[in-house]
Scaffold this motif. Sequence first.
Motif, PDB file in Angstrom:
ATOM      1  N   SER A 264     -66.367 -22.880  -0.945  1.00  0.00           N
ATOM      2  CA  SER A 264     -65.437 -21.817  -0.602  1.00  0.00           C
ATOM      3  C   SER A 264     -66.059 -20.889   0.448  1.00  0.00           C
ATOM      4  O   SER A 264     -67.269 -20.823   0.603  1.00  0.00           O
ATOM      5  CB  SER A 264     -65.056 -21.000  -1.838  1.00  0.00           C
ATOM      6  OG  SER A 264     -66.168 -20.301  -2.338  1.00  0.00           O
TER       7      SER A 264
ATOM      8  N   MET B 213     -61.101 -19.845   1.437  1.00  0.00           N
ATOM      9  CA  MET B 213     -60.871 -21.275   1.613  1.00  0.00           C
ATOM     10  C   MET B 213     -61.466 -21.942   0.377  1.00  0.00           C
ATOM     11  O   MET B 213     -62.669 -21.869   0.156  1.00  0.00           O
ATOM     12  CB  MET B 213     -61.535 -21.796   2.883  1.00  0.00           C
ATOM     13  CG  MET B 213     -60.852 -21.351   4.153  1.00  0.00           C
ATOM     14  SD  MET B 213     -59.105 -21.861   4.266  1.00  0.00           S
ATOM     15  CE  MET B 213     -59.278 -23.622   4.444  1.00  0.00           C
TER      16      MET B 213
ATOM     17  N   ALA C  63     -60.706 -26.667   0.757  1.00  0.00           N
ATOM     18  CA  ALA C  63     -60.006 -26.870   2.031  1.00  0.00           C
ATOM     19  C   ALA C  63     -58.568 -26.356   2.014  1.00  0.00           C
ATOM     20  O   ALA C  63     -57.754 -26.737   2.841  1.00  0.00           O
ATOM     21  CB  ALA C  63     -60.038 -28.336   2.451  1.00  0.00           C
ATOM     22  N   LYS C  64     -58.235 -25.470   1.077  1.00  0.00           N
ATOM     23  CA  LYS C  64     -56.912 -24.845   1.030  1.00  0.00           C
ATOM     24  C   LYS C  64     -57.110 -23.338   1.076  1.00  0.00           C
ATOM     25  O   LYS C  64     -58.024 -22.801   0.458  1.00  0.00           O
ATOM     26  CB  LYS C  64     -56.174 -25.230  -0.252  1.00  0.00           C
ATOM     27  CG  LYS C  64     -55.889 -26.710  -0.352  1.00  0.00           C
ATOM     28  CD  LYS C  64     -55.257 -27.037  -1.682  1.00  0.00           C
ATOM     29  CE  LYS C  64     -55.141 -28.538  -1.842  1.00  0.00           C
ATOM     30  NZ  LYS C  64     -54.784 -28.901  -3.199  1.00  0.00           N
ATOM     31  N   GLN C  65     -56.214 -22.658   1.797  1.00  0.00           N
ATOM     32  CA  GLN C  65     -56.338 -21.215   1.946  1.00  0.00           C
ATOM     33  C   GLN C  65     -55.659 -20.482   0.785  1.00  0.00           C
ATOM     34  O   GLN C  65     -54.524 -20.785   0.423  1.00  0.00           O
ATOM     35  CB  GLN C  65     -55.711 -20.761   3.255  1.00  0.00           C
ATOM     36  CG  GLN C  65     -55.963 -19.298   3.554  1.00  0.00           C
ATOM     37  CD  GLN C  65     -55.415 -18.897   4.895  1.00  0.00           C
ATOM     38  OE1 GLN C  65     -54.259 -19.176   5.197  1.00  0.00           O
ATOM     39  NE2 GLN C  65     -56.230 -18.235   5.695  1.00  0.00           N
TER      40      GLN C  65
ATOM     41  N   TYR D 205     -51.510 -19.521  -3.111  1.00  0.00           N
ATOM     42  CA  TYR D 205     -52.473 -20.625  -3.051  1.00  0.00           C
ATOM     43  C   TYR D 205     -51.776 -21.937  -3.391  1.00  0.00           C
ATOM     44  O   TYR D 205     -51.044 -22.019  -4.377  1.00  0.00           O
ATOM     45  CB  TYR D 205     -53.629 -20.392  -4.031  1.00  0.00           C
ATOM     46  CG  TYR D 205     -54.586 -21.563  -4.128  1.00  0.00           C
ATOM     47  CD1 TYR D 205     -55.509 -21.805  -3.116  1.00  0.00           C
ATOM     48  CD2 TYR D 205     -54.551 -22.434  -5.200  1.00  0.00           C
ATOM     49  CE1 TYR D 205     -56.375 -22.877  -3.187  1.00  0.00           C
ATOM     50  CE2 TYR D 205     -55.409 -23.511  -5.277  1.00  0.00           C
ATOM     51  CZ  TYR D 205     -56.328 -23.728  -4.268  1.00  0.00           C
ATOM     52  OH  TYR D 205     -57.182 -24.799  -4.333  1.00  0.00           O
TER      53      TYR D 205
END
Length: 171
Positions: A102, A120, A123-125, A145
Motif C-alpha cells: 500500500s 493504493m 493496486a486499487k485506490q 474502495y
Amino acid sequence: MAIQEDITDFFGLELPYAGNPLEVDVERLRALGRAVDNALNGLRELIDEKAGAQEVDGALDALQRAINDMGAARVQSVNGKAGVNITLARADLKLGPANGASTTSIAYDTSGRVSVVTEMLDAKQAVTVISYDSTGNVKTVVTTYDGRKRTETMTYNNGRLEGAAATEEAV
C-alpha cells in the motif's frame, strides 16, 4: 465505531450484533460455537452416566445437526456475493484489505485537519474523505474502495463522541 455487546441470557456467551463489523462477529460466532459444543459434550457425558441416555443422545444429535446447518441455511449473501458456499476475500471482511502492499497520501483542509486520505491497496485506490461539524468534530468519514462506498456518520452529546452509524453501498 464502538463494538456492540450482546450476550446470551443464561451463560453470558457473546452473540453477534447487527451493527458490528463482520470481522468482529465472525470471531464471536466461532467462540460461541465452541462454547455450545463444549456444553453439549458436557451434557452428553453427564447423561451417559444416567438411565435413558439413548433418547437424550438422539435429541442432542438432532440439536447438533440443527446448529451445524444453521449457518449455511441463514447466510444468503455477503457484500453482494450470494449463496451458502461464500468464500470471503480480505476485502469482504472490512472495507479494504487488512494487509498487502500500500501507499498513502494525506491532504489537509484550511484549518490543518486531515480532509482526504488516498491509499493504493492491492493496486486499487481507496479514497477517504473526512468532514467536520462547526465545532471541529469529525462529522462523516466516507471511504470509496473497489466499487463500494462506506459512509460513517458520527453523533455527539455535549461535545463527546456518542456513537456512529455506517452504511455501505455499491458505486
